[in-house]
Motif scaffolding. Structure first.
Motif, PDB file in Angstrom:
ATOM      1  N   UNK A  37      -3.272  -2.063 -12.432  1.00 52.78           N
ATOM      2  CA  UNK A  37      -2.492  -2.878 -13.472  1.00 52.78           C
ATOM      3  C   UNK A  37      -1.812  -1.912 -14.413  1.00 52.78           C
ATOM      4  N   UNK A  38      -1.937  -0.643 -14.848  1.00 55.05           N
ATOM      5  CA  UNK A  38      -1.419   0.197 -15.356  1.00 55.05           C
ATOM      6  C   UNK A  38      -0.044   0.530 -14.600  1.00 55.05           C
ATOM      7  N   UNK A  39      -0.080   1.108 -13.493  1.00 53.65           N
ATOM      8  CA  UNK A  39       0.885   1.583 -12.622  1.00 53.65           C
ATOM      9  C   UNK A  39       1.641   1.103 -11.601  1.00 53.65           C
ATOM     10  N   UNK A  40       1.069  -0.272 -10.866  1.00 55.91           N
ATOM     11  CA  UNK A  40       1.613  -0.694  -9.968  1.00 55.91           C
ATOM     12  C   UNK A  40       1.067  -2.548 -10.176  1.00 55.91           C
ATOM     13  N   UNK A  41       1.682  -2.799 -11.500  1.00 59.30           N
ATOM     14  CA  UNK A  41       1.198  -4.294 -11.700  1.00 59.30           C
ATOM     15  C   UNK A  41       1.727  -5.222 -10.579  1.00 59.30           C
ATOM     16  N   UNK A  43       0.830  -1.291   0.055  1.00 63.24           N
ATOM     17  CA  UNK A  43       0.013  -0.075  -0.082  1.00 63.24           C
ATOM     18  C   UNK A  43       0.822   1.432  -0.081  1.00 63.24           C
ATOM     19  N   UNK A  44       2.003   1.495   0.724  1.00 57.97           N
ATOM     20  CA  UNK A  44       2.730   2.575   0.875  1.00 57.97           C
ATOM     21  C   UNK A  44       3.619   2.596  -0.661  1.00 57.97           C
ATOM     22  N   UNK A  45       3.774   1.457  -1.355  1.00 56.47           N
ATOM     23  CA  UNK A  45       4.557   1.637  -2.491  1.00 56.47           C
ATOM     24  C   UNK A  45       3.376   2.273  -3.523  1.00 56.47           C
ATOM     25  N   UNK A  46       2.157   1.855  -3.534  1.00 55.77           N
ATOM     26  CA  UNK A  46       1.050   2.438  -4.416  1.00 55.77           C
ATOM     27  C   UNK A  46       1.196   3.993  -3.854  1.00 55.77           C
ATOM     28  N   UNK A  47       0.946   4.151  -2.749  1.00 57.43           N
ATOM     29  CA  UNK A  47       1.025   5.629  -2.608  1.00 57.43           C
ATOM     30  C   UNK A  47       1.983   6.462  -3.214  1.00 57.43           C
TER      31      UNK A  47
END
Length: 274
Positions: free
Chosen positions: A235-239, A180-184
């Motif tokens: 899918x586009x930015x954090x596959x 979740x931190x990586x996605x943020x």
């Protein structure tokens, strides 16, 4: 409590146990490590005079270490326990002839390498204990009490299931939060931990108190379009995160169904389908 305590293993758990039990040993604690360093020995024979052996090694190394300990000419009949979560007393069977009792004692706590802090965390923590017999169970409870913990009896046949629960709830939580931190960060948020911290702590407290009744968010509401948007963005930015999100969203739908939720969420399942 004991004349001399021997700790087999000098990793995170072993070091914490040595600190916690130092005052429970009349003589200095003997700590064995594969490679001797400050305060440790690499000679298993140095454990011969100990009346408690606590084995704190990696799960997969337990059998090898037990086999080696079976060759130690013990001058006492030590009480022997390991701290592996997945196993009961069965791996200790080669020591039955020389031991005064056998048990598995597993602290339900995370260890990160700060022995002093971890001694404090063990106070009040639950310890899963499995004794070879009633006397061993009672001794295991005494050792847990010496550590400030609370004993919880786990049957031999249920140790793997017990350990799976802990790994799923704690180890996978670390992966979940790190993801979740990586996605943020991908979304441009520099302080992901600051954003997530209050939310995750509240969600954890609520989940521990209420189970699935603590759930909030789009899966609970049946917002399939929102979930579809998540799927497209991940899918586009954090596959690398998408498979875990997909699995957890599906698991959440199934958990709601099992809890008797009357609303169908087939649209959400379609939104996360490959």
């Amino acid at each position: 409590m004991f004349q001399r305590i021997g700790i087999i293993g000098a990793g995170r758990v072993g070091r914490a146990l040595a600190v916690a039990l130092a005052e429970r040993s009349d003589a200095p604690v003997v700590q064995w490590a594969r490679r001797a360093g400050a305060g440790t020995t690499d000679r298993l024979g140095d454990l011969a005079g100990c009346d408690l052996w606590l084995i704190a090694v990696a799960d997969d190394a337990l059998g090898e270490v037990v086999a080696a300990l079976a060759q130690v000419p013990a001058t006492h009949r030590p009480f022997v326990a390991h701290v592996s979560g997945r196993s009961g007393v069965a791996p200790l069977a080669p020591l039955a002839g020389l031991a005064g009792g056998l048990a598995a004692i597993h602290p339900a706590m995370t260890f990160t390498g700060d022995p002093v802090a971890e001694v404090a965390r063990m106070a009040g923590a639950r310890f899963a204990i499995t004794g070879a017999d009633g006397a061993a169970q009672a001794m295991a409870e005494r050792i847990v009490a010496a550590l400030g913990g609370v004993p919880v009896a786990i049957a031999e046949a249920q140790r793997a299931l017990y350990h799976a629960a802990l790994c799923h709830g704690a180890n996978h939580l670390v992966t979940l939060v790190a993801d979740a931190c990586a996605v943020l960060r991908a979304a441009g948020v520099a302080d992901g931990a600051g954003v997530l911290g209050p939310l995750v702590r509240a969600a954890l407290d609520n989940a521990l108190a209420g189970g699935m009744a603590a759930l909030s968010g789009p899966v609970l509401r049946g917002d399939a379009q929102t979930i579809a948007g998540h799927a497209a963005a991940l899918r586009a930015d954090c596959p690398q995160v998408w498979p875990a999100y997909q699995a957890m969203a599906g698991a959440t739908v199934r958990a709601l169904e099992q809890a008797g939720s009357p609303d169908s969420r087939d649209a959400i399942l379609r939104a996360i389908a490959d």
